[in-house]
Design a protein around this motif. Structure first.
Motif, mmCIF file in Angstrom:
data_model
loop_
_atom_site.group_PDB
_atom_site.id
_atom_site.type_symbol
_atom_site.label_atom_id
_atom_site.label_comp_id
_atom_site.label_asym_id
_atom_site.label_seq_id
_atom_site.Cartn_x
_atom_site.Cartn_y
_atom_site.Cartn_z
ATOM 1 N N SER A 31 49.719 37.332 18.365
ATOM 2 C CA SER A 31 49.677 35.750 17.967
ATOM 3 C C SER A 31 50.006 34.985 18.853
ATOM 4 C CB SER A 31 50.471 35.839 16.566
ATOM 5 O OG SER A 31 51.870 35.882 16.875
ATOM 6 N N LEU A 32 50.943 35.247 19.927
ATOM 7 C CA LEU A 32 51.423 34.354 20.886
ATOM 8 C C LEU A 32 50.329 33.577 22.063
ATOM 9 C CD1 LEU A 32 54.846 35.753 21.873
ATOM 10 C CD2 LEU A 32 54.417 34.059 20.380
ATOM 11 N N LEU A 33 49.254 34.752 22.239
ATOM 12 C CA LEU A 33 48.542 34.662 23.015
ATOM 13 C C LEU A 33 47.726 33.166 23.032
ATOM 14 C CD1 LEU A 33 46.662 37.961 23.824
ATOM 15 C CD2 LEU A 33 48.196 36.748 25.188
ATOM 16 N N LEU A 36 49.783 30.447 24.330
ATOM 17 C CA LEU A 36 50.472 30.570 25.792
ATOM 18 C C LEU A 36 49.265 30.410 26.875
ATOM 19 C CD1 LEU A 36 52.646 34.029 25.502
ATOM 20 C CD2 LEU A 36 53.343 31.441 25.901
ATOM 21 N N GLY A 88 52.598 30.661 20.037
ATOM 22 C CA GLY A 88 52.593 30.751 21.489
ATOM 23 C C GLY A 88 53.173 29.336 22.269
ATOM 24 N N PHE A 91 56.940 29.263 21.553
ATOM 25 C CA PHE A 91 57.460 30.161 22.207
ATOM 26 C C PHE A 91 57.630 29.571 23.908
ATOM 27 C CE2 PHE A 91 57.327 33.505 25.519
ATOM 28 C CZ PHE A 91 58.293 34.561 24.969
#
Length: 379
Positions: A31-33, A36, A88, A91
């Motif tokens: 889910s961060l991709l 990011l 992301g 983050f």
């Protein structure tokens, strides 16, 4: 002793639960991709644009460009993909920022302190303390800004611009719009400094307010200009010797970021405790005090600078690490821009800009007085 049946039951439960936990970790990482990747693309674009000669000449760094690009995307296309990208982006704005501050220590060495001597250190301490104190006094008491915005603008003006604002945000628990207002303010006046300080040098050659030598003026530039890139741009317009001294004085000022954050965290904790004591009982006050933000990343930043001072790593490795650090910080700034809404900045009004202007005036005039008095007292 557990029975064989109990052991079998435990094994069955573990076999069922552990794969689910691993799947959740994988899903969270996945889910961060999107966020990011978006932050990486904007960071690459900002760094590429930052290499343009015109922007370098005017001290416009990749960090500044990243937040501008982030805000452009954040207020146009980003809302349509925010549900997928937010994890992301947050983050990058939080975790990668802290890692970037830690790695910033590889740009510093304790030997820098010896190069400017006790005079340079004393000047930096007095400039930092007076500017930050003035930011709190004017921002909260005079302009009636919220305390967080005033502290963020004060941190950026007194230490190292946008990087200091970003490093202070976890300690004061600022919102994205407050951080962006502070960054925008220090960028505006830091950019003006690039043009003003060379003119001040020429005036000083005539009036001799400070010693006429480029070294003394270099300390003045390094102790009062906001960003490292702006220090380099302003001082190089004067001379290479001025630039070298200015960068060293600036790096000593940057080293003060860690103790500043620790002191600020302790002060805010005591302030929260006093406010709680005034409203509730002592048990609640102790609970409030447990919420102290310990800027561990700032402490590791000092350790990294100390390690770098030992010169154990080859110069090529240090250069690679600083490149990685620049990329991480640029990603964090891009992420900040993505989560900033222009409407929130408009609501902040003219007061933050007025505060930044007064602090800029103090850095020029008050900073010159501090430089003059300290040099007269300690030389």
């Amino acid at each position: 002793m557990p029975s064989p049946d109990d052991l079998k039951a435990d094994l069955v439960i573990s076999a069922l639960i552990l794969p689910r936990l691993e799947l959740r970790k994988f899903q969270r990482g996945f889910s961060l991709l999107p966020g990011l990747i978006l932050s990486i693309v904007l960071a690459i674009a900002a760094i590429s644009l930052g290499k343009a000669h015109l922007l370098q000449t005017h001290g416009i760094s990749a960090l500044t460009l990243a937040i501008v690009l982030g805000m452009l995307i954040g207020n146009t296309f980003y809302p349509a993909i925010a549900s997928d990208a937010d994890a992301g982006v947050i983050f990058a704005k939080q975790r990668l920022l802290r890692l970037g501050i830690i790695l910033y220590g590889f740009r510093l060495a304790f030997q820098d302190i010896a190069r400017v001597g006790i005079v340079g250190v004393a000047i930096d301490v007095l400039v930092l303390g007076s500017t930050f104190g003035l930011a709190w006094l004017l921002g909260v008491k005079v302009f009636k800004l919220d305390r967080t915005t005033a502290l963020l603008i004060g941190a950026g003006s007194s230490i190292c611009g946008a990087a200091a604002v970003m490093a202070t945000e976890p300690v004061v628990r600022g919102r994205a719009d407050q951080v962006t207002v502070a960054v925008s303010t220090v960028v505006v006046f830091g950019t003006l400094a690039i043009f003003i300080y060379p003119a001040l040098y020429q005036l000083n050659q005539t009036w001799h307010f400070l010693s006429a030598g480029p070294t003394v003026f270099g300390v003045y530039v390094g102790s009062t200009v906001h960003e490292v890139a702006q220090v380099v741009a302003a001082a190089r317009s004067i001379s290479e010797e001025t630039a070298n001294t200015a960068v060293i004085a600036k790096m000593v000022r940057v080293m003060m970021l860690a103790p500043f954050l620790v002191i600020l965290s302790a002060w805010l904790a005591r302030s929260r405790q006093r406010n709680t004591l005034a409203q509730t009982d002592q048990a609640d006050a102790k609970a409030a005090n447990r919420g102290v933000v310990i800027p561990w990343f700032a402490l590791i930043f000092v350790l990294v600078a100390g390690f770098n001072s030992l010169a154990l790593l080859p110069a090529s490795v240090v250069a690679t690490v600083t490149d990685i650090d620049t990329f991480l910080l640029t990603m964090a700034m891009a992420a900040l821009g993505l989560t900033t809404h222009l409407s929130a900045i408009r609501r902040a009004g003219i007061k933050p800009l007025l505060l930044g202007a007064l602090l800029f005036f103090w850095l020029i005039v008050g900073g010159a007085l501090i430089n003059l008095c300290v040099q007269a007292a300690l030389r």
